[in-house]
Design a protein around this motif. Structure first.
Motif, PDB file in Angstrom:
ATOM      1  N   GLY A 151       2.022   1.982  -3.317  1.00 18.32           N
ATOM      2  CA  GLY A 151       0.962   2.254  -4.284  1.00 18.32           C
ATOM      3  C   GLY A 151       0.629   1.074  -5.180  1.00 18.32           C
ATOM      4  N   THR A 185      -3.634  -2.396  -7.476  1.00 24.12           N
ATOM      5  CA  THR A 185      -3.825  -1.124  -8.177  1.00 24.12           C
ATOM      6  C   THR A 185      -3.243  -1.249  -9.583  1.00 24.12           C
ATOM      7  OG1 THR A 185      -1.686  -0.256  -7.463  1.00 24.12           O
ATOM      8  CG2 THR A 185      -3.600   0.170  -6.009  1.00 24.12           C
ATOM      9  N   GLU A 186      -3.495  -0.241 -10.399  1.00 20.95           N
ATOM     10  CA  GLU A 186      -2.886  -0.229 -11.744  1.00 20.95           C
ATOM     11  C   GLU A 186      -1.365  -0.216 -11.627  1.00 20.95           C
ATOM     12  OE1 GLU A 186      -3.942  -0.813 -14.864  1.00 20.95           O
ATOM     13  OE2 GLU A 186      -5.757  -1.347 -13.775  1.00 20.95           O
ATOM     14  N   GLN A 242       0.837  -1.199   0.000  1.00 19.82           N
ATOM     15  CA  GLN A 242       0.000   0.000   0.000  1.00 19.82           C
ATOM     16  C   GLN A 242       0.873   1.250   0.000  1.00 19.82           C
ATOM     17  OE1 GLN A 242      -3.209  -0.192   2.782  1.00 19.82           O
ATOM     18  NE2 GLN A 242      -4.138   1.678   2.020  1.00 19.82           N
ATOM     19  N   ARG A 272      -9.826  -1.792   0.518  1.00 17.77           N
ATOM     20  CA  ARG A 272     -11.126  -1.176   0.226  1.00 17.77           C
ATOM     21  C   ARG A 272     -12.195  -1.877   1.052  1.00 17.77           C
ATOM     22  NH1 ARG A 272     -10.837  -1.299  -6.357  1.00 17.77           N
ATOM     23  NH2 ARG A 272      -9.131   0.203  -6.587  1.00 17.77           N
ATOM     24  N   ALA A 305      -1.000  -1.846  -4.020  1.00 16.93           N
ATOM     25  CA  ALA A 305      -2.240  -2.479  -3.565  1.00 16.93           C
ATOM     26  C   ALA A 305      -2.922  -1.508  -2.617  1.00 16.93           C
ATOM     27  CB  ALA A 305      -1.946  -3.804  -2.861  1.00 16.93           C
ATOM     28  N   GLU A 306      -4.214  -1.723  -2.422  1.00 18.75           N
ATOM     29  CA  GLU A 306      -4.928  -0.888  -1.469  1.00 18.75           C
ATOM     30  C   GLU A 306      -6.016  -1.695  -0.787  1.00 18.75           C
ATOM     31  OE1 GLU A 306      -6.190   2.362  -3.923  1.00 18.75           O
ATOM     32  OE2 GLU A 306      -8.026   1.345  -4.527  1.00 18.75           O
ATOM     33  N   ARG A 350      -0.263  -3.654 -11.098  1.00 19.77           N
ATOM     34  CA  ARG A 350      -0.285  -4.438 -12.349  1.00 19.77           C
ATOM     35  C   ARG A 350       0.950  -4.129 -13.204  1.00 19.77           C
ATOM     36  NH1 ARG A 350      -5.018  -6.939 -12.333  1.00 19.77           N
ATOM     37  NH2 ARG A 350      -6.765  -5.902 -11.339  1.00 19.77           N
TER      38      ARG A 350
END
Length: 139
Positions: free
Chosen positions: A76, A95-96, A73, A81, A78-79, A99
């Motif tokens: 940046g 997240t993009e 996280q 939710r 994964a996050e 990826r």
């Protein structure tokens, strides 16, 4: 007389050490470790996962999952939710940026695999992969 090189378990252990060392060296270019990659790779295969599911599927201690998700996280990749249908639970999603990093690390993974399996022809590589997959699958 049995030697270490006639013991399949020992050979797998040595291969795992070498593979882990090479793969971690490749991942360090992205600020990651093998455990981060495993988590990213799993998240790429699902729409989101509870931390409990990540722990069960990857075989990592739940406290290690918390730390790994925190790392991803912060980077940046994964996050967390809210879980669909349960506002008290959180799912971890790729997240993009995650990826993108995964695509880059996949290239490094292929280089490591090519180095490790260099002595094998394509058919032998495929057979080894299938055998390892069968052995690695739980129950």
């Amino acid at each position: 007389m049995r030697t270490l090189h006639t013991d399949t378990g020992y050979l797998l252990y040595r291969l795992g050490l070498r593979s882990g060392r090479l793969f971690n060296a490749t991942l360090e270019e992205s600020g990651l470790r093998l455990r981060h990659y495993a988590l990213l790779r799993y998240l790429a295969s699902v729409e989101g996962a509870l931390q409990r599911e990540l722990s069960e599927r990857l075989g990592y201690d739940p406290s290690a999952i918390v730390s790994l998700v925190d790392d991803l996280q912060r980077l940046g990749l994964a996050e967390r939710r809210p879980a669909p249908g349960d506002r008290r639970s959180r799912v971890v999603v790729l997240t993009e940026g995650g990826r993108d990093v995964l695509r880059d690390t996949d290239k490094g993974s292929r280089r490591v695999t090519d180095e490790l399996l260099g002595p094998l022809d394509p058919a032998e590589r495929e057979a080894l992969h299938e055998l390892l997959r069968r052995v690695a699958e739980p129950g």
